[in-house]
Design an enzyme around this catalytic site. Structure first.
Site, PDB file in Angstrom:
ATOM      1  N   PHE A  65       2.787   6.567  -4.997  1.00 28.08           N
ATOM      2  CA  PHE A  65       3.951   7.168  -5.654  1.00 28.08           C
ATOM      3  C   PHE A  65       3.565   8.367  -6.519  1.00 28.08           C
ATOM      4  CE2 PHE A  65       7.002   3.246  -5.406  1.00 28.08           C
ATOM      5  CZ  PHE A  65       7.185   3.501  -4.053  1.00 28.08           C
ATOM      6  N   HIS A 111     -10.973   0.495   0.613  1.00 24.77           N
ATOM      7  CA  HIS A 111     -10.836   1.686   1.460  1.00 24.77           C
ATOM      8  C   HIS A 111     -12.225   1.914   2.042  1.00 24.77           C
ATOM      9  CE1 HIS A 111      -9.526   5.984   2.266  1.00 24.77           C
ATOM     10  NE2 HIS A 111     -10.847   6.096   2.327  1.00 24.77           N
ATOM     11  N   ASN A 124      -6.141   9.485   6.955  1.00 27.58           N
ATOM     12  CA  ASN A 124      -7.428   8.847   6.705  1.00 27.58           C
ATOM     13  C   ASN A 124      -7.217   7.357   6.424  1.00 27.58           C
ATOM     14  OD1 ASN A 124     -10.116   8.449   6.240  1.00 27.58           O
ATOM     15  ND2 ASN A 124     -10.141   9.381   4.206  1.00 27.58           N
ATOM     16  N   HIS A 175       0.844  -1.204   0.000  1.00 23.16           N
ATOM     17  CA  HIS A 175       0.000   0.000   0.000  1.00 23.16           C
ATOM     18  C   HIS A 175       0.875   1.248   0.000  1.00 23.16           C
ATOM     19  CE1 HIS A 175      -4.021   1.844   1.551  1.00 23.16           C
ATOM     20  NE2 HIS A 175      -3.308   2.760   0.920  1.00 23.16           N
ATOM     21  N   PHE A 182      -5.078  14.927   3.890  1.00 27.55           N
ATOM     22  CA  PHE A 182      -4.977  13.704   4.691  1.00 27.55           C
ATOM     23  C   PHE A 182      -3.725  12.936   4.252  1.00 27.55           C
ATOM     24  CE2 PHE A 182      -9.660  14.245   4.909  1.00 27.55           C
ATOM     25  CZ  PHE A 182      -9.900  13.984   6.251  1.00 27.55           C
ATOM     26  N   ASP A 194       0.783   2.621   3.853  1.00 25.67           N
ATOM     27  CA  ASP A 194      -0.059   3.693   3.300  1.00 25.67           C
ATOM     28  C   ASP A 194       0.778   4.958   3.137  1.00 25.67           C
ATOM     29  OD1 ASP A 194      -2.169   5.128   2.280  1.00 25.67           O
ATOM     30  OD2 ASP A 194      -3.283   5.257   4.164  1.00 25.67           O
ATOM     31  N   ASN A 238      -4.760   5.976  -7.192  1.00 23.75           N
ATOM     32  CA  ASN A 238      -5.302   7.340  -7.163  1.00 23.75           C
ATOM     33  C   ASN A 238      -4.326   8.295  -7.831  1.00 23.75           C
ATOM     34  OD1 ASN A 238      -4.510   6.046  -4.766  1.00 23.75           O
ATOM     35  ND2 ASN A 238      -5.640   7.397  -3.446  1.00 23.75           N
TER      36      ASN A 238
END
Length: 425
Positions: A63, A179, A278, A60, A323, A305, A94
């Protein structure tokens, strides 16, 4: 043919016993392991008693490239991973554009291979833009090499979308990674809804935003038989739900982030957005539950994360800041210092959470043991020397972490990928 001889390394054998060994690497493979190997090599590296492990694995990471290169790039992110002792990571989708088609996925994969100094597996999105109710062509994306599917950063708001994604993922035997965030319960929150949010006068995020969506998904995971993986699990209710689901035979796995193991809302020292993440830092009882869940096997692994941001995005109030926390350069070190050294967990357990379980759950080719004939993805860690984390030492573009100033043990000495040294302290 190139050869590298690592001398005087400590290897973990069962029950945390360490033995000193030499390891010979030829090209990309381990060729010999022994006590005081007397062999010629192109380079001899004296480990000086440092711990030698298979390279760490993080399923997780963010980059940020393409689309958000001002926060991080594949080059800086992968070098930061190498500095942390990681040799394989899985990068989240994302991005801009989101890898939701074969073409956009392959474009990111090509960049990963070109600019990365470690092995980078790539997630594809469950749906376009991470928000569309229409599920992507999961069969084609899996054939193109997507490691798993997720709309990380956005909870899948519609049960029908998640159910369809699960059915398609079962057919290609790839994990759905979730998520958990029911937007109708977020209420514009910026930290955990609890005593500290009241004290600071900041809007809180109800922990039900995580656990209610998890309960929904686990019922569908049981019905479909999908491999369902929970990202950054953070609440006591979520731990209990995963524990029950495993007992019922649901193919569920879960990860916890280092910050949820080591911090809770009582550590937030005012309106300091370095603590804004988050899911948010939860209550002390939630932190106790995720530690217990990791120790009893309910939670399978640790994943960072790693979420770098530009300094300006964090130098503001909780209300306006981004976040996220950067973590890939400090995760092994912090967990070794705060879990292994005090005796809460063993070194063998930590390596299982950071190497064995990620490889197993995500069916990665990465090595999980050091053995003759094995792939030479390795990391050396200095377990004896105290080190203070500073902002200046980060390789990542992101220095958004509240752990700056912390004293740690376990600094990475050397990281080796496919027999090549990619990081040296």
């Amino acid at each position: 043919m190139t050869t590298l001889l690592i001398k005087n390394a400590q290897l973990v054998v069962h029950h945390d016993k360490l033995i000193q060994q030499d390891v010979l690497i030829q090209d990309t493979q381990i060729k010999a392991i022994g006590d005081e190997l007397k062999l010629e090599a192109d380079r001899v590296l004296d480990a000086k008693g440092a711990l030698l492990t298979p390279g760490l694995i993080d399923v997780h990471v963010h980059f940020r490239e393409p689309g958000f290169e001002y926060k991080e790039t594949i080059a800086t992110g992968s070098r930061a991973a190498a500095r942390g002792g990681f040799t394989t990571v899985a990068a989240m989708p994302n991005l801009d554009p989101v890898p939701a088609t074969v073409d956009t996925l392959q474009a990111v994969q090509s960049r990963n291979a070109q600019d990365g100094v470690i092995h980078i597996e790539q997630y594809a999105a469950i749906s376009d833009g991470l928000t569309s109710p229409e599920v992507d062509d999961i069969k084609a994306l899996a054939a193109a090499g997507a490691v798993a599917f997720t709309n990380d950063g956005k909870g899948v708001q519609t049960a029908a979308t998640m159910l369809q994604a699960m059915k398609l993922a079962v057919a290609v035997d790839k994990p759905i990674v979730t998520h958990l965030e029911d937007e109708s319960l977020m209420a514009g929150g910026v930290m955990n809804l609890g005593q500290r949010s009241v004290e600071l006068g900041l809007p809180g995020i109800d922990s039900l935003a995580e656990s209610t969506q998890l309960a929904r998904d686990l019922v569908m995971a049981q019905a479909t038989g999908v491999r369902y993986h929970v990202a950054h699990l953070s609440t006591k209710e979520s731990v209990a739900l995963v524990r029950i689901a495993k007992q019922l035979g649901v193919r569920v796995s879960a990860e916890v982030s280092p910050h949820h193991l080591l911090l809770d809302e009582t550590d937030i020292d005012g309106d300091n957005a370095l603590f804004k993440m988050n899911p948010p830092l939860r209550a002390p009882q939630d932190r106790a539950a995720v530690i217990a869940g990791l120790l009893d096997g309910t939670i399978d692994m640790v994943a960072t994360d790693h979420a770098p941001h530009a300094t300006a995005e964090k130098e503001r109030s909780f209300l306006g800041a981004a976040f996220g926390i950067t973590g890939i350069e400090t995760s092994f070190q912090l967990l070794y210092t705060h879990l292994v050294r005090p005796g809460i967990a063993t070194l063998e357990q930590l390596l299982t959470w950071m190497i064995v379980k990620p490889a197993e759950v995500f069916q990665l080719k990465a090595p999980t043991v050091i053995e003759v004939g094995g792939q030479a993805d390795l990391a050396l860690f200095d377990l004896e020397t105290a080190h203070t984390i500073t902002a200046e030492e980060f390789v990542s573009k992101g220095v958004n972490t509240p752990f700056i100033g912390a004293t740690i043990y376990g600094q990475t000495v050397t990281t080796i990928v496919d027999g090549q040294v990619v990081y040296e302290a």
